[in-house]
Design a protein around this motif. Structure first.
Motif, PDB file in Angstrom:
ATOM      1  N   VAL A  32      25.347  15.310  30.733  1.00 50.43           N
ATOM      2  CA  VAL A  32      25.110  15.829  32.091  1.00 50.43           C
ATOM      3  C   VAL A  32      25.316  14.881  32.978  1.00 50.43           C
ATOM      4  N   TYR A  33      24.691  13.825  32.724  1.00 50.12           N
ATOM      5  CA  TYR A  33      25.166  12.573  33.728  1.00 50.12           C
ATOM      6  C   TYR A  33      26.319  12.392  34.064  1.00 50.12           C
ATOM      7  N   ALA A  34      27.352  12.378  32.883  1.00 49.89           N
ATOM      8  CA  ALA A  34      28.986  12.245  33.415  1.00 49.89           C
ATOM      9  C   ALA A  34      29.451  13.284  34.112  1.00 49.89           C
ATOM     10  N   LEU A  35      28.727  14.787  33.840  1.00 50.05           N
ATOM     11  CA  LEU A  35      29.276  15.642  34.852  1.00 50.05           C
ATOM     12  C   LEU A  35      28.847  15.488  36.008  1.00 50.05           C
ATOM     13  N   ALA A  36      27.670  15.050  36.611  1.00 51.43           N
ATOM     14  CA  ALA A  36      27.336  14.632  37.632  1.00 51.43           C
ATOM     15  C   ALA A  36      28.091  13.558  38.484  1.00 51.43           C
ATOM     16  N   ASP A  37      28.694  12.606  37.697  1.00 48.38           N
ATOM     17  CA  ASP A  37      28.878  11.393  38.319  1.00 48.38           C
ATOM     18  C   ASP A  37      30.095  11.714  39.030  1.00 48.38           C
ATOM     19  N   ASP A  38      30.622  10.749  40.170  1.00 51.65           N
ATOM     20  CA  ASP A  38      31.383  11.046  40.897  1.00 51.65           C
ATOM     21  C   ASP A  38      31.533   9.351  41.764  1.00 51.65           C
ATOM     22  N   ALA A  39      32.664   9.248  42.104  1.00 54.36           N
ATOM     23  CA  ALA A  39      32.866   8.066  42.876  1.00 54.36           C
ATOM     24  C   ALA A  39      32.114   7.973  44.214  1.00 54.36           C
ATOM     25  N   ALA A  40      31.920   9.213  44.754  1.00 53.45           N
ATOM     26  CA  ALA A  40      31.601   9.388  46.043  1.00 53.45           C
ATOM     27  C   ALA A  40      29.832   9.321  45.894  1.00 53.45           C
ATOM     28  N   ASN A  41      29.557   9.195  45.009  1.00 50.29           N
ATOM     29  CA  ASN A  41      27.997   9.131  44.635  1.00 50.29           C
ATOM     30  C   ASN A  41      27.115   7.839  45.045  1.00 50.29           C
ATOM     31  N   GLY A  42      26.126   7.817  45.664  1.00 45.47           N
ATOM     32  CA  GLY A  42      25.335   6.649  45.669  1.00 45.47           C
ATOM     33  C   GLY A  42      23.969   7.070  44.639  1.00 45.47           C
ATOM     34  N   ALA A  43      23.784   8.051  44.386  1.00 39.51           N
ATOM     35  CA  ALA A  43      22.848   8.609  43.356  1.00 39.51           C
ATOM     36  C   ALA A  43      23.441   9.843  42.479  1.00 39.51           C
ATOM     37  N   VAL A  44      22.687   9.788  41.266  1.00 41.07           N
ATOM     38  CA  VAL A  44      22.593  10.815  40.350  1.00 41.07           C
ATOM     39  C   VAL A  44      21.387  11.014  39.948  1.00 41.07           C
ATOM     40  N   VAL A  45      20.546  11.892  40.049  1.00 41.27           N
ATOM     41  CA  VAL A  45      19.177  12.411  39.623  1.00 41.27           C
ATOM     42  C   VAL A  45      19.166  13.165  38.731  1.00 41.27           C
ATOM     43  N   VAL A  46      18.736  12.889  37.405  1.00 44.54           N
ATOM     44  CA  VAL A  46      18.771  13.901  36.309  1.00 44.54           C
ATOM     45  C   VAL A  46      17.158  14.203  36.173  1.00 44.54           C
ATOM     46  N   PHE A  47      16.894  15.418  35.756  1.00 46.74           N
ATOM     47  CA  PHE A  47      15.867  15.974  35.355  1.00 46.74           C
ATOM     48  C   PHE A  47      15.885  16.579  33.827  1.00 46.74           C
ATOM     49  N   SER A  48      14.938  16.019  32.861  1.00 48.24           N
ATOM     50  CA  SER A  48      15.012  16.539  31.558  1.00 48.24           C
ATOM     51  C   SER A  48      13.599  17.246  31.379  1.00 48.24           C
ATOM     52  N   GLY A  49      13.813  18.452  31.039  1.00 48.46           N
ATOM     53  CA  GLY A  49      12.611  19.407  30.658  1.00 48.46           C
ATOM     54  C   GLY A  49      12.591  19.139  28.984  1.00 48.46           C
ATOM     55  N   MET A  50      11.483  18.819  28.582  1.00 46.41           N
ATOM     56  CA  MET A  50      11.221  18.856  27.117  1.00 46.41           C
ATOM     57  C   MET A  50      10.111  19.687  26.461  1.00 46.41           C
ATOM     58  N   VAL A  51      10.293  19.919  25.228  1.00 45.55           N
ATOM     59  CA  VAL A  51       9.200  20.851  24.742  1.00 45.55           C
ATOM     60  C   VAL A  51       7.947  20.025  24.113  1.00 45.55           C
ATOM     61  N   ARG A  52       6.717  20.171  24.702  1.00 46.23           N
ATOM     62  CA  ARG A  52       5.478  19.390  24.755  1.00 46.23           C
ATOM     63  C   ARG A  52       4.681  20.004  23.596  1.00 46.23           C
ATOM     64  N   ASN A  53       3.598  19.132  23.132  1.00 46.25           N
ATOM     65  CA  ASN A  53       2.901  19.875  22.007  1.00 46.25           C
ATOM     66  C   ASN A  53       1.773  20.415  22.486  1.00 46.25           C
ATOM     67  N   GLN A  54       1.599  20.863  23.558  1.00 45.17           N
ATOM     68  CA  GLN A  54       0.375  21.736  23.929  1.00 45.17           C
ATOM     69  C   GLN A  54       0.605  22.429  25.270  1.00 45.17           C
ATOM     70  N   THR A  55       0.180  23.551  25.456  1.00 43.99           N
ATOM     71  CA  THR A  55      -0.106  24.441  26.702  1.00 43.99           C
ATOM     72  C   THR A  55      -1.184  24.675  26.898  1.00 43.99           C
ATOM     73  N   ASP A  56      -1.830  24.151  28.142  1.00 46.48           N
ATOM     74  CA  ASP A  56      -3.236  24.492  28.818  1.00 46.48           C
ATOM     75  C   ASP A  56      -4.234  24.113  27.687  1.00 46.48           C
ATOM     76  N   GLY A  57      -4.067  23.033  27.001  1.00 45.24           N
ATOM     77  CA  GLY A  57      -5.070  22.457  25.796  1.00 45.24           C
ATOM     78  C   GLY A  57      -4.880  23.090  24.640  1.00 45.24           C
ATOM     79  N   LYS A  58      -3.957  23.977  24.413  1.00 47.55           N
ATOM     80  CA  LYS A  58      -3.713  24.786  23.274  1.00 47.55           C
ATOM     81  C   LYS A  58      -2.449  23.930  22.417  1.00 47.55           C
ATOM     82  N   PRO A  59      -2.692  23.602  21.148  1.00 47.29           N
ATOM     83  CA  PRO A  59      -1.467  23.083  20.513  1.00 47.29           C
ATOM     84  C   PRO A  59      -0.594  24.136  20.228  1.00 47.29           C
ATOM     85  N   VAL A  60       0.389  23.646  20.537  1.00 48.53           N
ATOM     86  CA  VAL A  60       1.932  24.124  20.112  1.00 48.53           C
ATOM     87  C   VAL A  60       3.018  23.429  19.205  1.00 48.53           C
TER      88      VAL A  60
END
Length: 161
Positions: A32-60
């Motif tokens: 995904v970073y490579a797809l966003a990269d370009d010679a005109a860029n001064g920045a590439v910002v990447v957000f990665s959402g991950m599966v966490r082990n709880q929701t509202d304190g309840k184990p998942v």
């Protein structure tokens, strides 16, 4: 495992370097970073959402994602169009989301924005993930330690989900 990727880059005719996908395959930060990269860029910002082990304190123990793929990709395209309206210098918008069962720690969504300037890249990336969470027809089923499970729309999340 059977892998299916749904990508409609050709529908983004005005911005052929954008990439939108709904996939069963694991997501790659490097790709995904490579797809966003370009010679005109001064920045590439990447957000990665991950599966966490709880929701509202309840184990998942895992999540299962489903999406209405054609509409989700259209929402991704609308997000990119709005990004370009607000931040015209942005040159690349990448939004990839997984579907299927994901274990704790697995990446469920990647958003990357390439831009000549960092402020626009940060703001556009935040806009993209916040808007995706509220507008995309994507649902997740949370599997709890006690064996129970429940479906929720990611659009039902607050901004900090």
């Amino acid at each position: 495992m059977n892998t299916v990727t749904f990508s409609l880059n050709t529908l983004s005719a005005h911005h052929p370097n954008d990439s939108f996908a709904i996939t069963f395959a694991p997501l790659s930060v490097e790709e995904v970073y490579a797809l966003a990269d370009d010679a005109a860029n001064g920045a590439v910002v990447v957000f990665s959402g991950m599966v966490r082990n709880q929701t509202d304190g309840k184990p998942v123990v895992a999540l299962e994602y489903q999406a209405y793929e054609p509409m989700a990709v259209r929402v991704f395209q609308q997000i990119a169009a709005e990004i370009r309206r607000q931040w015209p210098e942005v040159n690349r918008v990448i939004i990839h989301h997984r579907v299927g069962r994901l274990e704790i720690g697995k990446i469920s969504v990647l958003v990357a924005v390439g831009s000549p300037h960092r402020l626009e890249a940060f703001l556009a990336c935040q806009y993209a993930i916040d808007t995706l969470k509220h507008n995309a027809p994507i649902w997740k089923k949370e599997f709890s330690v006690d064996g129970s499970s429940s479906w929720v729309s990611i659009g039902a999340c607050e901004v900090n989900c």
